[in-house]
Design an enzyme around this catalytic site. Structure first.
Site, PDB file in Angstrom:
ATOM      1  N   HIS A 278       0.860  -1.187   0.000  1.00  0.00           N
ATOM      2  CA  HIS A 278       0.000   0.000   0.000  1.00  0.00           C
ATOM      3  C   HIS A 278       0.891   1.229   0.000  1.00  0.00           C
ATOM      4  CE1 HIS A 278      -2.952   2.971   1.000  1.00  0.00           C
ATOM      5  NE2 HIS A 278      -2.562   3.099   2.265  1.00  0.00           N
TER       6      HIS A 278
ATOM      7  N   HIS B 117       1.021   5.743  -1.022  1.00  0.00           N
ATOM      8  CA  HIS B 117       0.322   6.971  -1.383  1.00  0.00           C
ATOM      9  C   HIS B 117       1.117   7.639  -2.493  1.00  0.00           C
ATOM     10  CE1 HIS B 117      -2.782   7.335   1.890  1.00  0.00           C
ATOM     11  NE2 HIS B 117      -2.020   6.363   2.357  1.00  0.00           N
TER      12      HIS B 117
ATOM     13  N   ASP C 142       0.890  -5.554 -20.176  1.00  0.00           N
ATOM     14  CA  ASP C 142       1.862  -6.555 -19.730  1.00  0.00           C
ATOM     15  C   ASP C 142       1.613  -7.007 -18.295  1.00  0.00           C
ATOM     16  OD1 ASP C 142       3.315  -6.774 -22.069  1.00  0.00           O
ATOM     17  OD2 ASP C 142       4.786  -5.251 -21.502  1.00  0.00           O
TER      18      ASP C 142
ATOM     19  N   HIS D 198      -8.619   7.733  -1.410  1.00  0.00           N
ATOM     20  CA  HIS D 198      -7.561   7.249  -0.535  1.00  0.00           C
ATOM     21  C   HIS D 198      -6.280   7.045  -1.338  1.00  0.00           C
ATOM     22  CE1 HIS D 198      -6.356   4.100   2.778  1.00  0.00           C
ATOM     23  NE2 HIS D 198      -5.438   5.032   2.580  1.00  0.00           N
TER      24      HIS D 198
ATOM     25  N   TYR E 125       7.107 -15.372 -22.631  1.00  0.00           N
ATOM     26  CA  TYR E 125       8.043 -14.284 -22.382  1.00  0.00           C
ATOM     27  C   TYR E 125       9.073 -14.731 -21.347  1.00  0.00           C
ATOM     28  CZ  TYR E 125       9.774  -9.708 -20.847  1.00  0.00           C
ATOM     29  OH  TYR E 125      10.570  -8.637 -20.524  1.00  0.00           O
TER      30      TYR E 125
END
Length: 233
Positions: A95, A97, A120, A169, A227
Site C-alpha cells: 500500500h 500513497h 503486460d 484514498h 516471455y
C-alpha cells in the site's frame, strides 16, 4: 525470531517502495503471509523506514491478534487481512500513497489500458472502488476498506489485475509474495503516470484493442506464456 525469512522479505519489500520513490515519510506499508501458519508479517506503524530491522516487523494472526513483536502494527493491518481472506492465492500486499496513482484515486477514476505497457501487467483497467458509506467509515474503517476492495473484485480476477485504487484514498497492490506486491506498486505508478500523459496529449485517446491487450498479457502470464526464460525446477 518467529518467521525470520518472511520478516526479512517483508522488510525488503517495504524498502523497495522507498527506493522507487513511492512513499514519503512513513506513508505506506507492505506485508506478507505464511499461509501454512495463518500469520501475517507487516511493517510497524509510523516507524521511519531507515530505522527498520527484521525484528521490528510485526507478526499477527488473521484475526489481527499480535503474536510476536513489540511495536504496534501498521494501522492498515485490518485491510491487509481482509485482502488475504478474500484473495486466497495472494502472498503479499503493498500500500502506498504514490503521487500519480493516488491522484487517480482522489479523482475516483479507474486507469484505462491505453497501451501494451499496461497490458503486460494488468489484464484490464485498474478499477477504483466506490466511495465508502458513512457507516463503513465509522465502523472498523480499515477493515471495511478491505471489504470494499474485495467487493469491487466480485467479478474481477485479482490475479489478472493485482491492484486497485481506493476512492479518495490511495492504491493497494498484491502478488504471490511481498516482493511481487511491491513490484506491482512500482508498475502501477508508472502506467498511471503514462495514462495521465496520454490523456493530456489526446483527450480522446481510446483503450488498447482487446486483441492486443490479451496478447501482451497472456504472453507473460498463464500456462501458454512464452516471455522470458524457461524456469528450471
Amino acid at each position: 525470531m518467529l518467521l525470520k525469512t518472511l520478516r526479512e522479505e517483508v522488510l525488503e519489500a517495504n524498502l523497495d517502495l522507498v527506493r522507487h520513490g513511492l512513499v514519503i515519510d512513513t506513508f505506506g506499508n507492505a506485508s506478507g503471509i505464511d499461509r501454512s501458519q495463518g500469520l501475517v508479517a507487516i511493517k510497524p506503524s509510523g516507524v521511519p523506514y531507515e530505522k527498520l530491522a527484521p525484528a521490528d516487523i510485526v507478526i499477527s494472526d488473521l484475526s489481527g491478534r499480535i503474536v510476536d513483536g513489540t511495536l504496534r502494527p501498521s494501522s492498515d493491518l485490518p485491510t491487509h487481512i481482509e485482502l488475504y481472506k478474500g484473495f486466497e492465492k495472494i502472498g503479499g500486499v503493498a500500500h502506498t500513497h504514490s503521487e500519480f496513482a493516488t491522484s487517480w484515486a482522489q479523482a475516483e477514476r479507474s486507469i484505462p489500458c491505453f497501451g501494451t505497457t499496461h497490458a503486460d501487467s494488468f489484464h484490464g483497467p485498474v478499477p477504483v472502488t466506490p466511495r465508502m458509506a458513512p457507516e463503513e467509515i465509522a465502523r472498523d474503517y480499515e477493515q471495511q476498506t478491505g471489504v470494499v476492495i474485495c467487493r469491487t473484485f466480485a467479478k474481477i480476477d485479482p490475479e489478472a489485475i493485482p491492484a486497485v485504487l481506493v476512492a479518495g484514498h490511495a492504491p493497494f497492490c498484491w502478488g504471490k509474495d511481498a516482493a511481487e506486491a511491491a513490484h506491482h506498486a512500482v508498475i502501477l505508478e508508472y502506467v498511471t503516470r503514462m495514462a495521465l500523459h496520454t490523456l493530456t496529449i489526446n483527450t480522446e485517446s481510446r483503450p488498447l484493442a482487446r486483441e492486443l491487450h490479451d496478447k501482451h498479457f497472456l504472453r507473460k502470464h498463464g500456462r501458454n506464456a512464452y516471455y522470458g526464460q524457461v524456469k528450471t525446477p
